[in-house]
Design an enzyme around this catalytic site. Structure first.
Site, PDB file in Angstrom:
ATOM      1  N   CYS A 222      45.817   7.426  33.622  1.00 39.79           N
ATOM      2  CA  CYS A 222      46.700   6.452  33.991  1.00 39.79           C
ATOM      3  C   CYS A 222      47.365   6.485  35.227  1.00 39.79           C
ATOM      4  CB  CYS A 222      48.717   7.539  33.280  1.00 39.79           C
ATOM      5  SG  CYS A 222      48.776   9.113  34.513  1.00 39.79           S
ATOM      6  N   THR A 223      48.067   5.434  36.028  1.00 43.58           N
ATOM      7  CA  THR A 223      48.693   4.950  36.567  1.00 43.58           C
ATOM      8  C   THR A 223      48.607   5.501  38.081  1.00 43.58           C
ATOM      9  OG1 THR A 223      49.104   2.774  35.786  1.00 43.58           O
ATOM     10  CG2 THR A 223      49.230   3.025  38.072  1.00 43.58           C
TER      11      THR A 223
END
Length: 305
Positions: free
Chosen positions: A179-180
């Site tokens: 994810c980010t």
């Protein structure tokens, strides 16, 4: 050392904070006094947020957060911006610091195996590895890792159901998630392990740490990484990109997206044109007119955003 004037800090830490409500005001006061803007979320399970300010101001804030009893060292990613990427400072009290909506998920008790950015390429190149992007569809659309699955979720709340419906794609595989900045994977891997999967991995520090540490020539990342501030997206080396937001629906737009017949600045894009009525678009057009007038006066160019 960057020459850009604003330091951006993305941080999170899972830790028991039974008195988290009492932390809100001191944090808000410190940020206000030091010109810091962004969002911090506090919950009984920890802290999460992204903030920006001068290097000295951010240093003060991180020192304050690290000194909170029981919290420990947060997971931190630094980048830089040419302009302040936030409009205001918010410190919010929440049920979860990242909302999955599944009771009993505790990354402090069970979580996937962390994989350092330097080791990520080898893991996802393994033919027995299935790579899952835990982010939302609009984030995936502008950039992801080679071969990653897009669960086509609109929010993180939809991710658990996607996993349940796609167990057959995960069975017997090494499951590599990203994810980010890493926080969504803390809960995503905890959830997947709770379903009985053992070989579960996640990218430590998320895409941001990968883009910071892995040289472009060795990278298997394609595109840009969406970030939740006015920079919209960053690329290799965490450099600012040319991706912009549609101010009607807040989807990210590449220069190619802006060539669509459905794109009108501040009014619509190809993604949202069919979702809006003519009355909606007329209202957005009037708002955009006011934005342009405000820009000419030197006022806030993000009216209504």
């Amino acid at each position: 050392m960057s020459n850009l004037p604003f330091t951006v800090a993305a941080l999170y830490c899972f830790a028991p904070l039974p008195q988290y409500e009492s932390l809100r005001e001191p944090l808000a006061q410190l940020c206000c006094a030091n010109g810091i803007k962004g969002t911090l979320l506090l919950a009984a399970e920890g802290i999460n947020g992204t903030v920006a300010g001068s290097a000295g101001a951010i240093e003060k804030l991180i020192a304050h957060i690290t000194a909170i009893p029981g919290l420990g060292e947060p997971e931190l990613k630094y980048s830089h911006a040419s302009e302040m990427p936030f409009h205001r400072m918010k410190v919010r009290l929440k049920r979860e610091i990242v909302t999955m909506g599944v009771e009993g998920i505790d990354p402090l008790k069970s979580v996937g195996t962390y994989i350092a950015p330097k080791d990520w390429n080898a893991l996802i190149a393994d033919e027995n590895t299935v790579v899952v992007d835990t982010r939302n569809d609009y984030e995936y659309a502008i950039g992801t890792f080679e071969g990653a699955i897009d669960p086509q979720t609109r929010t993180f709340r939809e991710f658990p159901e996607w996993v349940k419906q796609n167990r057959d794609r995960l069975e017997g595989k090494k499951i590599a998630m990203f994810c980010t900045g890493g926080i969504r994977c803390e809960k995503a891997t905890a959830f997947v392990k709770g379903l009985g999967f053992d070989d579960v991995y996640h990218l430590k520090g998320g895409i941001l740490k990968y883009l910071e540490e892995v040289p472009r020539e060795q990278s298997v990342w394609n595109g840009e990484c969406f970030v939740f501030d006015e920079r919209v997206a960053v690329g290799h080396g965490l450099a600012e990109s040319d991706v912009e937001l549609c101010r009607a629906c807040r989807r990210p737009l590449t220069p190619q997206d802006k060539l669509s017949q459905f794109f009108e600045e501040g009014v619509s894009c190809a993604g949202c044109y069919a979702e809006r009525t003519p009355e909606d678009r007329a209202r957005y057009a009037e708002r955009q007119k006011q934005v342009k007038l405000a820009e000419k006066r030197g006022a806030n160019k993000h009216i209504g955003s």
